[in-house]
Design an enzyme around this catalytic site. Structure first.
Site, PDB file in Angstrom:
ATOM      1  N   ARG A  21      -2.454   0.692 -22.727  1.00  0.00           N
ATOM      2  CA  ARG A  21      -1.849   1.461 -23.224  1.00  0.00           C
ATOM      3  C   ARG A  21      -0.525   1.462 -23.259  1.00  0.00           C
ATOM      4  O   ARG A  21      -0.315   1.366 -21.920  1.00  0.00           O
ATOM      5  CB  ARG A  21      -2.011   3.044 -22.508  1.00  0.00           C
ATOM      6  N   PRO A  41      -8.081  20.539 -22.080  1.00  0.00           N
ATOM      7  CA  PRO A  41      -7.607  19.729 -20.792  1.00  0.00           C
ATOM      8  C   PRO A  41      -7.241  18.658 -20.960  1.00  0.00           C
ATOM      9  O   PRO A  41      -6.872  17.153 -22.280  1.00  0.00           O
ATOM     10  CB  PRO A  41      -9.233  19.360 -20.756  1.00  0.00           C
ATOM     11  N   GLY A  56      -4.797  15.916 -18.223  1.00  0.00           N
ATOM     12  CA  GLY A  56      -4.436  15.423 -16.910  1.00  0.00           C
ATOM     13  C   GLY A  56      -3.163  15.514 -16.094  1.00  0.00           C
ATOM     14  O   GLY A  56      -2.139  15.433 -17.498  1.00  0.00           O
ATOM     15  N   ARG A  61      -5.422   8.371 -27.793  1.00  0.00           N
ATOM     16  CA  ARG A  61      -4.956   7.665 -25.939  1.00  0.00           C
ATOM     17  C   ARG A  61      -5.408   6.632 -25.618  1.00  0.00           C
ATOM     18  O   ARG A  61      -5.468   5.968 -24.808  1.00  0.00           O
ATOM     19  CB  ARG A  61      -4.447   8.030 -25.216  1.00  0.00           C
ATOM     20  N   GLY A  78      -4.196  16.261 -32.354  1.00  0.00           N
ATOM     21  CA  GLY A  78      -4.259  16.500 -33.599  1.00  0.00           C
ATOM     22  C   GLY A  78      -3.787  18.361 -34.235  1.00  0.00           C
ATOM     23  O   GLY A  78      -3.607  17.662 -35.288  1.00  0.00           O
ATOM     24  N   HIS A  97      -9.584  11.760 -28.075  1.00  0.00           N
ATOM     25  CA  HIS A  97      -8.209  11.980 -26.950  1.00  0.00           C
ATOM     26  C   HIS A  97      -6.998  11.504 -26.841  1.00  0.00           C
ATOM     27  O   HIS A  97      -6.873  11.078 -26.417  1.00  0.00           O
ATOM     28  CB  HIS A  97      -8.580  10.345 -25.865  1.00  0.00           C
TER      29      HIS A  97
END
Length: 360
Positions: free
Chosen positions: A114, A27, A29, A248, A278, A245
């Site tokens: 980030r 998934p 976004g 991130r 990865g 994730h």
């Protein structure tokens, strides 16, 4: 060598359903940033490649619109909102729309640091992108209406950037663009989303309630520690997804391939263990399978395909990864994903004297 791999079967069983390949689309976004048809094109590409997809909670289209196109199967991602009513609504919609499982993401109860996003002032949700699962939801519509009917907040100064943001919010909100420009609801929807999106107080006590809230298989995404894997099974979870994730959330987080063996050992065959983060190629997928993963999830590569060629790009990238995976299994002497394994490392091999010394 010489294992007789002329015929291969890459199918795997997950939660009572046979999948043609040990690979799902992860998934991701706000894919409406890279393609206007966003998740609709992803679903079509996944179907053409014969793989299931995990529909993002931050999709550009409602799950009810995506589901009919995901003919190879789909699971539903869930970000646990501050509103339990909204969580229940998402679960009920996923079940009604035919999802094969619900994937609860654990590692984004608050957004990580980030720098690139901060430098660019980049938050697509604040522009109305990636929130279609919310704006299509009846519970969220009620919450947004309450926001619109609440105390008026000062309007931002009409700078060019503010005008562009308002236009974009109005364009992505359901309904006619002209009507949205006049309505307070599109802006209220964005404000409501930013308020209810994540739940920093999420705990194991919340996870324990899932069995009474949905009949779907439950997968926990973001597990990196064996103790969390054991606790997940103790709480009635049906599977775990090893993920950081995509790197991130926590800078320098443990690599998923390093975390995988410990999680596999802790689960001890009692539930499927999947992996994302990865995976860039078929050989990456083969390594994860060799370390005990039941299946892997492909992420960024299919987004590049989506950006370049829409559904056809998603399908092509996915088929390429599957082709390399199939060939890698064959070259490793494996006829099925369950056959691939890592040979034990012999330290003496690395230190042995070469049979033929090179000329000086």
């Amino acid at each position: 060598m010489l294992r007789g791999v002329g015929e291969r079967d890459t199918s795997v069983e997950l939660f009572g359903r046979r999948h043609d390949h040990p690979l799902l689309l992860a998934p991701i976004g706000a894919t409406d940033l890279v393609h206007r048809r966003a998740d609709l094109a992803v679903a079509e590409g996944a179907a053409h490649a014969g793989v299931s997809m995990i529909v993002s909670n931050q999709a550009g289209f409602a799950m009810e619109e995506i589901a009919p196109r995901a003919t190879a199967g789909w699971w539903s991602q869930l970000y646990w909102s501050t509103s339990d009513d909204l969580v229940d609504s998402f679960l009920q919609r996923a079940e009604a729309a035919g999802a094969g499982a619900v994937v609860v993401t654990l590692d984004t109860t608050t957004l990580g640091w980030r720098p690139r996003d901060l430098d660019l002032g980049h938050l697509p949700f604040a522009r109305g992108l990636g929130i279609a699962q919310y704006t299509s939801d009846p519970v969220f519509a009620r919450l947004a209406q309450e926001t619109a009917d609440g105390p008026r907040r000062g309007s931002p100064r009409p700078t060019p950037a503010a005008v562009r943001t308002l236009l974009e919010i109005s364009r992505h909100h359901p309904g006619r663009f002209v009507d949205n420009l006049r309505s307070p609801l599109p802006r209220a929807a964005v404000e409501t989303f930013l308020r209810v999106y994540s739940r920093p107080t999420l705990s194991w006590a919340d996870i324990a309630t899932l069995r009474s809230r949905t009949g779907l298989p439950v997968v926990l995404k973001g597990v990196l520690h064996p103790d969390d894997a054991r606790r997940a099974l103790d709480h009635g979870v049906d599977g775990v997804l090893v993920s950081n994730h995509g790197g991130r959330q926590v800078d320098g987080s443990v690599p998923t391939l390093d975390a995988l063996p410990g999680v596999v050992e802790a689960v001890d065959g009692r539930a499927p263990v999947l992996l994302d983060s990865g995976i860039r190629s078929g050989s990456d997928a083969a390594r994860a399978l060799a370390l005990g993963a039941s299946a892997v999830c492909l992420g960024r590569p299919w987004v590049y395909g989506l950006a370049l060629a829409g559904a056809a790009g998603v399908a092509q990238v996915t088929r390429d990864v599957l082709a390399e995976l199939d060939l890698t299994l064959a070259l490793a002497g494996a006829r099925t994903p369950a056959d691939v394994e890592l040979a034990p490392f012999d330290p003496s091999f690395a230190t042995a004297e070469p049979a033929v010394r090179p000329r000086r």
